[in-house]
Design a protein around this motif. Structure first.
Motif, mmCIF file in Angstrom:
data_model
loop_
_atom_site.group_PDB
_atom_site.id
_atom_site.type_symbol
_atom_site.label_atom_id
_atom_site.label_comp_id
_atom_site.label_asym_id
_atom_site.label_seq_id
_atom_site.Cartn_x
_atom_site.Cartn_y
_atom_site.Cartn_z
ATOM 1 N N MET A 47 -9.180 -5.963 -23.746
ATOM 2 C CA MET A 47 -8.961 -5.671 -25.139
ATOM 3 C C MET A 47 -8.218 -6.831 -25.804
ATOM 4 O O MET A 47 -7.345 -7.443 -25.211
ATOM 5 N N ALA A 48 -8.594 -7.122 -27.021
ATOM 6 C CA ALA A 48 -7.998 -8.242 -27.739
ATOM 7 C C ALA A 48 -6.611 -7.885 -28.270
ATOM 8 O O ALA A 48 -6.263 -6.711 -28.379
ATOM 9 N N LYS A 49 -5.852 -8.909 -28.638
ATOM 10 C CA LYS A 49 -4.533 -8.699 -29.228
ATOM 11 C C LYS A 49 -4.686 -8.535 -30.731
ATOM 12 O O LYS A 49 -4.292 -9.402 -31.509
ATOM 13 N N VAL A 50 -5.307 -7.414 -31.136
ATOM 14 C CA VAL A 50 -5.607 -7.154 -32.540
ATOM 15 C C VAL A 50 -5.223 -5.708 -32.862
ATOM 16 O O VAL A 50 -5.505 -4.802 -32.077
ATOM 17 N N ARG A 107 1.714 -1.929 -30.158
ATOM 18 C CA ARG A 107 2.106 -0.799 -29.311
ATOM 19 C C ARG A 107 0.866 0.022 -29.020
ATOM 20 O O ARG A 107 0.024 0.214 -29.894
ATOM 21 N N ARG A 108 0.746 0.519 -27.803
ATOM 22 C CA ARG A 108 -0.372 1.378 -27.420
ATOM 23 C C ARG A 108 0.042 2.806 -27.705
ATOM 24 O O ARG A 108 0.951 3.333 -27.069
ATOM 25 N N VAL A 109 -0.592 3.430 -28.685
ATOM 26 C CA VAL A 109 -0.198 4.769 -29.110
ATOM 27 C C VAL A 109 -1.395 5.708 -29.059
ATOM 28 O O VAL A 109 -2.543 5.280 -29.124
ATOM 29 N N VAL A 152 -1.799 -0.563 -32.012
ATOM 30 C CA VAL A 152 -1.417 -0.595 -33.418
ATOM 31 C C VAL A 152 -0.173 -1.458 -33.560
ATOM 32 O O VAL A 152 0.737 -1.400 -32.731
ATOM 33 N N CYS A 153 -0.128 -2.272 -34.624
ATOM 34 C CA CYS A 153 1.057 -3.083 -34.859
ATOM 35 C C CYS A 153 2.190 -2.194 -35.379
ATOM 36 O O CYS A 153 1.954 -1.133 -35.953
ATOM 37 N N THR A 154 3.408 -2.635 -35.185
ATOM 38 C CA THR A 154 4.566 -1.827 -35.555
ATOM 39 C C THR A 154 4.684 -1.661 -37.067
ATOM 40 O O THR A 154 5.236 -0.683 -37.538
ATOM 41 N N ARG A 155 4.149 -2.585 -37.848
ATOM 42 C CA ARG A 155 4.193 -2.454 -39.306
ATOM 43 C C ARG A 155 3.337 -1.273 -39.752
ATOM 44 O O ARG A 155 3.717 -0.512 -40.633
ATOM 45 N N CYS A 156 2.159 -1.080 -39.138
ATOM 46 C CA CYS A 156 1.297 0.058 -39.480
ATOM 47 C C CYS A 156 1.933 1.373 -39.026
ATOM 48 O O CYS A 156 1.807 2.391 -39.701
ATOM 49 N N LEU A 157 2.625 1.353 -37.888
ATOM 50 C CA LEU A 157 3.317 2.558 -37.421
ATOM 51 C C LEU A 157 4.432 2.944 -38.386
ATOM 52 O O LEU A 157 4.590 4.107 -38.748
ATOM 53 N N ARG A 158 5.213 1.951 -38.813
ATOM 54 C CA ARG A 158 6.355 2.199 -39.707
ATOM 55 C C ARG A 158 5.902 2.699 -41.070
ATOM 56 O O ARG A 158 6.545 3.543 -41.670
ATOM 57 N N SER A 159 4.800 2.146 -41.570
ATOM 58 C CA SER A 159 4.369 2.483 -42.925
ATOM 59 C C SER A 159 3.590 3.793 -42.970
ATOM 60 O O SER A 159 3.202 4.234 -44.050
ATOM 61 N N GLY A 160 3.314 4.394 -41.808
ATOM 62 C CA GLY A 160 2.652 5.698 -41.780
ATOM 63 C C GLY A 160 1.144 5.640 -41.918
ATOM 64 O O GLY A 160 0.523 6.620 -42.312
#
Length: 63
Positions: free
Chosen positions: A1-4, A34-36, A49-57
């Motif tokens: 899997m890519a780092k995307v 992060r793998r969620v 998912v990047c942490t910015r997308c997790l934080r922003s909901g």
């Protein structure tokens, strides 16, 4: 899997490491992924998912 990121497609960026003597060496910056477990099309799936997308909901987590 890519780092995307699966949500915003944020990926690896390349550039130069510049020393005090202004020597240029190639380097990369990787996104903070992060793998969620998230709800995708009504069912839980594991995605990166990047942490910015997790934080922003932008991601609905599956508990």
């Amino acid at each position: 899997m890519a780092k995307v990121c699966a949500v915003c497609n944020k990926g690896v960026v390349s550039g130069h490491r510049v020393s005090h003597a202004v020597n240029h060496n190639k380097r990369t910056w990787a996104p903070n992924l992060r793998r969620v477990k998230a709800i995708i099309d009504g069912s839980p799936r594991r995605i990166k998912v990047c942490t910015r997308c997790l934080r922003s909901g932008k991601v609905q987590r599956a508990l």
